[in-house]
Enzyme design. Structure first.
Site, PDB file in Angstrom:
ATOM      1  N   GLY A  34       0.644  -1.471   0.094  1.00 28.89           N
ATOM      2  CA  GLY A  34      -0.033   0.325  -0.071  1.00 28.89           C
ATOM      3  C   GLY A  34       0.900   1.146   0.012  1.00 28.89           C
ATOM      4  O   GLY A  34       0.472   1.868   0.919  1.00 28.89           O
ATOM      5  N   ALA A  35       1.790   1.211  -0.690  1.00 31.95           N
ATOM      6  CA  ALA A  35       2.859   2.131  -0.833  1.00 31.95           C
ATOM      7  C   ALA A  35       2.241   4.016  -2.434  1.00 31.95           C
ATOM      8  O   ALA A  35       3.469   4.836  -2.184  1.00 31.95           O
ATOM      9  CB  ALA A  35       4.215   1.868  -0.624  1.00 31.95           C
ATOM     10  N   ASN A  36       1.347   3.437  -2.210  1.00 33.88           N
ATOM     11  CA  ASN A  36       1.423   4.596  -3.695  1.00 33.88           C
ATOM     12  C   ASN A  36       0.560   5.343  -2.734  1.00 33.88           C
ATOM     13  O   ASN A  36       0.147   6.749  -3.330  1.00 33.88           O
ATOM     14  CB  ASN A  36       0.034   3.253  -4.443  1.00 33.88           C
ATOM     15  CG  ASN A  36      -0.694   3.157  -3.808  1.00 33.88           C
ATOM     16  OD1 ASN A  36      -1.094   1.877  -3.656  1.00 33.88           O
ATOM     17  ND2 ASN A  36      -2.416   4.173  -4.247  1.00 33.88           N
ATOM     18  N   GLY A  38      -0.825   7.910   1.068  1.00 33.10           N
ATOM     19  CA  GLY A  38      -0.920   7.819   2.763  1.00 33.10           C
ATOM     20  C   GLY A  38       0.570   8.221   2.982  1.00 33.10           C
ATOM     21  O   GLY A  38       1.693   8.250   2.481  1.00 33.10           O
ATOM     22  N   ILE A  39       0.131   7.002   4.427  1.00 31.44           N
ATOM     23  CA  ILE A  39       1.553   6.853   5.402  1.00 31.44           C
ATOM     24  C   ILE A  39       2.414   6.104   4.492  1.00 31.44           C
ATOM     25  O   ILE A  39       4.085   6.341   4.468  1.00 31.44           O
ATOM     26  CB  ILE A  39       1.590   5.558   6.697  1.00 31.44           C
ATOM     27  CG1 ILE A  39       0.726   6.852   7.300  1.00 31.44           C
ATOM     28  CG2 ILE A  39       2.465   5.092   7.158  1.00 31.44           C
ATOM     29  CD1 ILE A  39      -1.117   6.157   8.317  1.00 31.44           C
ATOM     30  N   GLY A  40       2.042   4.503   3.359  1.00 32.50           N
ATOM     31  CA  GLY A  40       2.393   3.862   2.958  1.00 32.50           C
ATOM     32  C   GLY A  40       4.150   4.604   1.786  1.00 32.50           C
ATOM     33  O   GLY A  40       5.018   3.913   1.950  1.00 32.50           O
ATOM     34  N   SER A 163      -2.781   0.303  14.912  1.00 29.92           N
ATOM     35  CA  SER A 163      -4.012   1.744  15.274  1.00 29.92           C
ATOM     36  C   SER A 163      -4.260   1.091  16.466  1.00 29.92           C
ATOM     37  O   SER A 163      -3.916  -0.198  17.225  1.00 29.92           O
ATOM     38  CB  SER A 163      -4.605   1.487  13.986  1.00 29.92           C
ATOM     39  OG  SER A 163      -6.069   2.434  14.418  1.00 29.92           O
ATOM     40  N   TYR A 188     -13.240  -3.165  11.717  1.00 29.26           N
ATOM     41  CA  TYR A 188     -11.530  -2.010  11.144  1.00 29.26           C
ATOM     42  C   TYR A 188     -11.469  -2.501  12.617  1.00 29.26           C
ATOM     43  O   TYR A 188      -9.969  -3.026  12.607  1.00 29.26           O
ATOM     44  CB  TYR A 188     -11.799  -1.685  10.765  1.00 29.26           C
ATOM     45  CG  TYR A 188     -10.520  -0.166  10.917  1.00 29.26           C
ATOM     46  CD1 TYR A 188      -9.210   0.163   9.502  1.00 29.26           C
ATOM     47  CD2 TYR A 188     -10.142   0.867  12.116  1.00 29.26           C
ATOM     48  CE1 TYR A 188      -8.482   0.498  10.069  1.00 29.26           C
ATOM     49  CE2 TYR A 188      -9.006   1.449  11.654  1.00 29.26           C
ATOM     50  CZ  TYR A 188      -8.193   1.265  10.697  1.00 29.26           C
ATOM     51  OH  TYR A 188      -7.233   2.055  11.188  1.00 29.26           O
TER      52      TYR A 188
HETATM   53  N1  LIG Z   1      -4.633   7.819   8.771  1.00 32.43           N
HETATM   54  C1  LIG Z   1      -4.627   7.541   9.678  1.00 32.43           C
HETATM   55  O1  LIG Z   1      -5.453   7.706  10.782  1.00 32.43           O
HETATM   56  C2  LIG Z   1      -4.347   6.013  10.736  1.00 32.43           C
HETATM   57  C3  LIG Z   1      -4.529   5.487  12.398  1.00 32.43           C
HETATM   58  C4  LIG Z   1      -4.146   4.661  12.109  1.00 32.43           C
HETATM   59  C5  LIG Z   1      -3.705   3.309  11.540  1.00 32.43           C
HETATM   60  N2  LIG Z   1      -3.925   3.834  10.018  1.00 32.43           N
HETATM   61  C6  LIG Z   1      -3.046   2.427   9.549  1.00 32.43           C
HETATM   62  O2  LIG Z   1      -2.097   2.868   8.367  1.00 32.43           O
HETATM   63  C7  LIG Z   1      -2.050   2.283   7.684  1.00 32.43           C
HETATM   64  C8  LIG Z   1      -2.067   2.665   6.073  1.00 32.43           C
HETATM   65  O3  LIG Z   1      -3.005   4.052   6.538  1.00 32.43           O
HETATM   66  P1  LIG Z   1      -2.948   5.241   5.365  1.00 32.43           P
HETATM   67  O4  LIG Z   1      -3.994   6.412   6.255  1.00 32.43           O
HETATM   68  O5  LIG Z   1      -1.907   5.326   4.948  1.00 32.43           O
HETATM   69  O6  LIG Z   1      -4.307   4.786   3.640  1.00 32.43           O
HETATM   70  P2  LIG Z   1      -4.844   4.757   2.141  1.00 32.43           P
HETATM   71  O7  LIG Z   1      -4.019   6.563   2.492  1.00 32.43           O
HETATM   72  O8  LIG Z   1      -5.808   5.105   2.562  1.00 32.43           O
HETATM   73  O9  LIG Z   1      -3.708   3.845   1.661  1.00 32.43           O
HETATM   74  C9  LIG Z   1      -3.785   2.973   2.264  1.00 32.43           C
HETATM   75  C10 LIG Z   1      -3.219   1.463   1.119  1.00 32.43           C
HETATM   76  O10 LIG Z   1      -3.430   0.293   1.370  1.00 32.43           O
HETATM   77  C11 LIG Z   1      -4.106   0.218  -0.165  1.00 32.43           C
HETATM   78  N3  LIG Z   1      -4.969  -0.876   0.328  1.00 32.43           N
HETATM   79  C12 LIG Z   1      -5.751  -0.798   0.414  1.00 32.43           C
HETATM   80  N4  LIG Z   1      -5.997  -2.472  -0.128  1.00 32.43           N
HETATM   81  C13 LIG Z   1      -5.785  -3.239  -0.785  1.00 32.43           C
HETATM   82  C14 LIG Z   1      -5.381  -3.955  -1.195  1.00 32.43           C
HETATM   83  N5  LIG Z   1      -6.635  -4.877  -1.311  1.00 32.43           N
HETATM   84  N6  LIG Z   1      -4.409  -4.742  -1.762  1.00 32.43           N
HETATM   85  C15 LIG Z   1      -3.213  -3.586  -1.820  1.00 32.43           C
HETATM   86  N7  LIG Z   1      -2.867  -3.313  -1.446  1.00 32.43           N
HETATM   87  C16 LIG Z   1      -4.230  -2.510  -0.905  1.00 32.43           C
HETATM   88  C17 LIG Z   1      -4.399   1.643   0.005  1.00 32.43           C
HETATM   89  O11 LIG Z   1      -4.533   0.930  -2.210  1.00 32.43           O
HETATM   90  P3  LIG Z   1      -5.738   1.932  -3.076  1.00 32.43           P
HETATM   91  O12 LIG Z   1      -4.715   3.455  -2.924  1.00 32.43           O
HETATM   92  O13 LIG Z   1      -5.106   1.363  -4.567  1.00 32.43           O
HETATM   93  O14 LIG Z   1      -6.214   1.803  -3.127  1.00 32.43           O
HETATM   94  C18 LIG Z   1      -3.230   2.808  -0.129  1.00 32.43           C
HETATM   95  O15 LIG Z   1      -2.233   2.374  -1.022  1.00 32.43           O
HETATM   96  C19 LIG Z   1      -3.821   1.243   7.339  1.00 32.43           C
HETATM   97  O16 LIG Z   1      -3.073   0.472   7.664  1.00 32.43           O
HETATM   98  C20 LIG Z   1      -4.122   1.959   8.633  1.00 32.43           C
HETATM   99  O17 LIG Z   1      -4.822   1.081   9.272  1.00 32.43           O
HETATM  100  C21 LIG Z   1      -4.007   4.742   9.639  1.00 32.43           C
END
Ligand SMILES: NC(=O)c1ccc[n+]([C@@H]2O[C@H](COP(=O)([O-])OP(=O)(O)OC[C@H]3O[C@@H](n4cnc5c(N)ncnc54)[C@H](OP(=O)(O)O)[C@@H]3O)[C@@H](O)[C@H]2O)c1
Length: 304
Positions: A34-36, A38-40, A163, A188
């Site tokens: 999921g590196a495309n 946000g955090i990744g 989380s 979730y």
């Molecule tokens: N943001 C917060 O406040 C927060 C808080 C606590 C924990 N987290 C955790 O941090 C991590 C990163 O989240 P983020 O906030 O950076 O959100 P994000 O920007 O939505 O990033 C999530 C990534 O996961 C990918 N993904 C989703 N479904 C997938 C699948 N079936 N196969 C492969 N990749 C998939 C998405 O790809 P697409 O772009 O193609 O959908 C996107 O690259 C998550 O595990 C989340 O639970 C986030």
């Protein structure tokens, strides 16, 4: 983007840890799911800036290519590659791992970062509820398939992005896939608790292997994660000052991946680049072992 958004320094409203390590990763290989976005994406950028060869595992290769181009623009000489991985499809995970093992000799850092939050009731290709399927089972299978390479590349590290939400979850063994009743928030939270329990049990099993695994709460971060929840999106739009930037949100993942002082630390949970509280249900060894067995059974694998 505002100037403050570029800096990972904490503010009074958005307290947060900063990874102080200046460790270089020349010659090291890192894989981030999921590196495309946000955090990744920010985690990938940081590891690339330290000299690592970074593989972005993305379900949407076009979006992944966009992220890779951005990283190359921001980090001169960055070694980034994009590979297709859909964690909602075990065939895709197996195909990804097969190609990875054929073409990549080492793996020093695996960041299980991809995640989905509060989506409508959906199932993965294999019939798992989407949250538990992608956030836990998909990463469980990926790690299983790559664990041999991680061991051969030791010292190596696994970072599991969980989380704070794990505090509000419990593992519903009687209805893991929410077929009886579905609440997207609880689904979730269950999956993020599964991340913590997986980390704990995997650390126990990896003892003595020089492969460590730790879980992370990144903070509350402005990203695309809220895309399925109008209420959360609105809340976050009204209070942006309380949200971390993705760069700030990546700090604890980077810390767990590189910090020298964590070299032999395993099975722990971190937030703001410091050890963090784990809910009692995340410390229950029996639940962790049962979840391990159930996960193996669902995925049709034997992982001793
Ligand atoms: N943001 C917060 O406040 C927060 C808080 C606590 C924990 N987290 C955790 O941090 C991590 C990163 O989240 P983020 O906030 O950076 O959100 P994000 O920007 O939505 O990033 C999530 C990534 O996961 C990918 N993904 C989703 N479904 C997938 C699948 N079936 N196969 C492969 N990749 C998939 C998405 O790809 P697409 O772009 O193609 O959908 C996107 O690259 C998550 O595990 C989340 O639970 C986030």
């Amino acid at each position: 983007m505002a100037a403050w958004a570029e800096s990972p320094r904490p503010s009074a409203l958005r307290p947060g840890g900063v990874c102080q390590s200046t460790a270089r990763l020349d010659g090291k290989v890192a894989l981030i799911t999921g590196a495309n976005s946000g955090i990744g994406k920010e985690t990938a950028l940081d590891l690339a800036s330290r000299g690592a060869r970074v593989i972005l595992a993305c379900r949407d290769v076009e979006k992944g290519d966009g992220a890779a181009t951005e990283i190359r623009t921001r980090v001169g000489g960055a070694k980034v590659e994009v590979r297709e991985l859909d964690l909602a499809d075990t065939c895709s995970i197996r195909a990804f791992a097969q190609r990875f093992l054929r073409e990549v000799d080492h793996l020093h850092i695996l960041v299980n970062n991809a995640g989905i939050m509060m989506c409508p009731y959906m199932k993965t290709v294999d019939g798992f509820e989407m949250h538990i399927g992608v956030n836990h089972l998909g990463h469980f299978l990926l790690t299983y398939l790559l664990i041999g390479l991680l061991k051969r590349s030791a010292p190596s590290r696994i970072v599991v992005v969980s989380s704070l939400a794990h505090n509000f979850g419990w593992i519903r063994f009687h209805d893991l896939h929410s077929q009886g009743s579905y609440n997207s928030g609880l689904a979730y939270c269950q999956s993020k608790l599964a991340n913590v329990l997986f980390t704990r049990e995997l650390a126990r099993r990896l003892h003595g292997s020089n492969v460590t695994v730790n879980s992370v709460h990144p903070g509350t971060v402005r990203s695309e994660l809220m895309r399925h929840s109008t209420a959360m999106s609105l809340l976050f739009a009204v209070f942006p000052m309380f949200l971390k930037t993705p760069k700030e949100g990546a700090q604890t993942s980077v810390y767990c991946a590189v910090a020298e002082e964590l070299q032999s630390i395993s099975g722990k949970h971190f937030s703001d680049c410091a050890p963090a509280f784990v809910a009692p249900q995340g410390r229950n060894e029996e639940t962790a072992r049962t979840l391990w067995d159930v996960s193996c059974e669902l995925l049709g694998i034997e992982w001793d």
